[in-house]
Enzyme design. Structure first.
Site, PDB file in Angstrom:
ATOM      1  N   ASP A 189     -16.024  44.547  20.533  1.00 28.74           N
ATOM      2  CA  ASP A 189     -15.430  45.057  19.131  1.00 28.74           C
ATOM      3  C   ASP A 189     -15.727  46.551  19.029  1.00 28.74           C
ATOM      4  OD1 ASP A 189     -15.657  41.808  17.661  1.00 28.74           O
ATOM      5  OD2 ASP A 189     -14.206  42.669  18.428  1.00 28.74           O
ATOM      6  N   ASP A 219      -6.546  39.426  22.804  1.00 28.65           N
ATOM      7  CA  ASP A 219      -7.635  38.983  21.859  1.00 28.65           C
ATOM      8  C   ASP A 219      -7.103  37.814  20.932  1.00 28.65           C
ATOM      9  OD1 ASP A 219     -10.119  40.322  19.642  1.00 28.65           O
ATOM     10  OD2 ASP A 219     -10.001  38.564  20.969  1.00 28.65           O
TER      11      ASP A 219
END
Lengths: 101, 383
Positions: free
Chosen positions: B303, B153
């Site tokens: 997330d 990420d």
């Protein structure tokens, strides 16, 4: 979406679409329709659009109540006969929990 | 479920039983890297589709994935729940109820529905996906996967050639929102005014409406924080072994309001006070009339999934210390990320800070705090 930002015409359109979709054996859509447009239908000053929304919301309420009664009566009927151990109820049971010791 | 295990073995092939720590560690790392490769591949695929404007393919992919989550996984979950609670309704009722739930879910996520219900469905789907990960990934692999995905990420969003940064920038250039099924938003509806904000980050304030709240003007900055995105759809026939894992892209948007011009240049604060910029809407506005975008903080679903995986795995060891520690760590990480977002005003990854702090807290609590507390309370020194 937040319906407070929509114009009245669009609100009527959305309410109507939800009502029609709910008529396809989808009572949950009717329930959602009721809760979503309830304040618009009943808690605000009336005009021609709100009258239509009111119509659809009342229709949704009646439809939801009908389905609730129908489904609960089926379920009670089913569980009554299942408790007696009939074979056809076994075919319609979704899961057989094994219980605990 | 047997087929789930089979699919997971595809992604995590190293599952030999062994006692050696080194071997376990290497196997887990291998599994994690394979999953990362799958994720990277899917992300690149998504970027390629987005770049060449195969929007229908992407929408179809999203719809299939959310169908799968809403119907199949929910059915499996409901089955397990009913088994553990010893309730046995008729198949008619269950299937009817699930069909309703699924259809309302599809409507809320992909079409129009009440905001609260949409949030509920998105959270439920993320939790279900996280449950799949927790249940079917091998022990140590989960921790390695979390770590590796956070690093990915970070890399994918911050490096100049990162795929997710490219996705965000392309979306901004084209003045489109990122696909609605991938974002969780926590605000109220707001007409889409991204254009002005992105082009003139310092000047994107709509002038006040005299009838609006007099102390607020508004500037909107889109700060996107996308991350990985892969797709999950098991092959329809039993013979085919292809399966693609889907997690959804991550993105955090923040909308700020500056204080009114009368009070000078205010600070930046995040609020969700609905104001309506009726007059100064740019001409683009008309195209996006039906295309309403929520205001407020936006977070990508990936997330949620990985936060849930971390927390779920931590709590699966039946220790309250670790659970609460991880929960607090994740929330603090998220707050910190939002603060950084307000400071830097650019795309930031939402995973790394929370996951790293969660992992650190988890392992410290498990190896240091819990034995300490146990020892101390057994000897009646405290508690």
């Amino acid at each position: 979406m937040d319906i407070s930002k929509l114009t009245d015409v669009k609100k009527v359109d959305l309410c109507k679409k939800y009502f029609l979709i709910g008529a396809c054996f989808l009572p949950l859509v009717w329930v959602v329709n009721t809760f979503w447009f309830f304040s618009d239908a009943f808690c605000k000053p009336i005009n021609c659009h709100r009258r239509q929304i009111r119509k659809y919301v009342i229709g949704s309420i009646i439809g939801s109540v009908f389905w609730v009664i129908l489904l609960s009566s089926w379920e009670i009927f089913f569980q009554y006969y299942r408790a007696q151990g009939l074979v056809w109820t076994d075919y319609l049971t979704f899961v057989f929990p094994s219980g605990r010791v | 479920m047997h087929f789930n295990v089979a699919y997971m073995v595809l992604y995590t092939p190293f599952v030999k039983e062994t006692d050696s720590i080194v071997e376990k560690g290497l196997m887990s790392l291998g599994n994690a890297l394979i999953m990362l490769l799958v994720v990277v591949f899917m992300t690149v695929l998504l970027i390629v589709f987005y770049k060449y404007k195969f929007y229908r393919v992407i929408h179809g992919w999203l719809i299939v994935s959310s169908c799968l989550l809403l119907f199949l996984f929910t059915t499996i979950y409901v089955q397990e729940v009913m088994k553990s609670f010893d309730i046995s309704p008729s198949a008619v009722l269950v299937l009817f109820g699930l069909a309703n739930y699924g259809v309302v879910g599809m409507m809320c996520i992909h079409w129009k529905g009440p905001l609260l219900l949409q949030q509920f469905y998105l959270i439920t789907m993320s939790a279900l996906m996280a449950l799949v990960f927790i249940k079917y990934l091998p022990e140590w692999t989960v921790w390695f996967v979390l770590f590796v995905i956070s690093v990915w990420d970070l890399v994918a969003v911050l490096t100049p050639k990162g795929p997710l940064r490219y996705l965000v920038e392309t979306a901004q250039e084209r003045n489109e929102p990122i696909f609605p099924a991938l974002i969780y938003s926590s605000g109220v509806i707001y007409p889409y005014v991204l254009v002005t904000a992105v082009e003139n980050p310092g000047e994107s304030r709509e002038p006040r409406e005299p009838r609006e709240q007099p102390t607020d003007t508004e500037g909107k900055f889109q700060l996107a924080v996308p991350s990985t995105s892969t797709g999950f759809a098991p092959a329809p026939d039993t013979g085919a072994k292809r399966a693609k894992v889907k997690r959804v892209a991550q993105k955090v948007q923040i909308e700020t309001q500056s204080t009114s011009q009368g009070e000078g240049s205010g600070g930046v604060r995040v609020e969700r006070v609905p104001t309506r910029p009726v007059q100064q809407e740019p001409p683009m506005q008309q195209h996006h009339d039906d295309f309403q975008e929520e205001r407020g903080v936006k977070l990508g679903l990936g997330d949620f999934i990985f936060y849930s995986v971390l927390l779920g795995k931590a709590s699966s060891y039946f220790d309250w210390n670790t659970t609460i520690a991880c929960y607090v760590a994740i929330l603090i990480g998220l707050c910190f990320t939002l603060v950084l977002l307000a400071v830097f005003k650019r795309a930031l990854p939402a995973l790394p800070i929370s996951i790293f702090s969660g992992l650190i807290f988890y392992f410290c609590t498990r190896w240091i705090i819990t034995p300490f507390v146990t020892h101390v309370s057994q000897n009646c020194l405290l508690y």
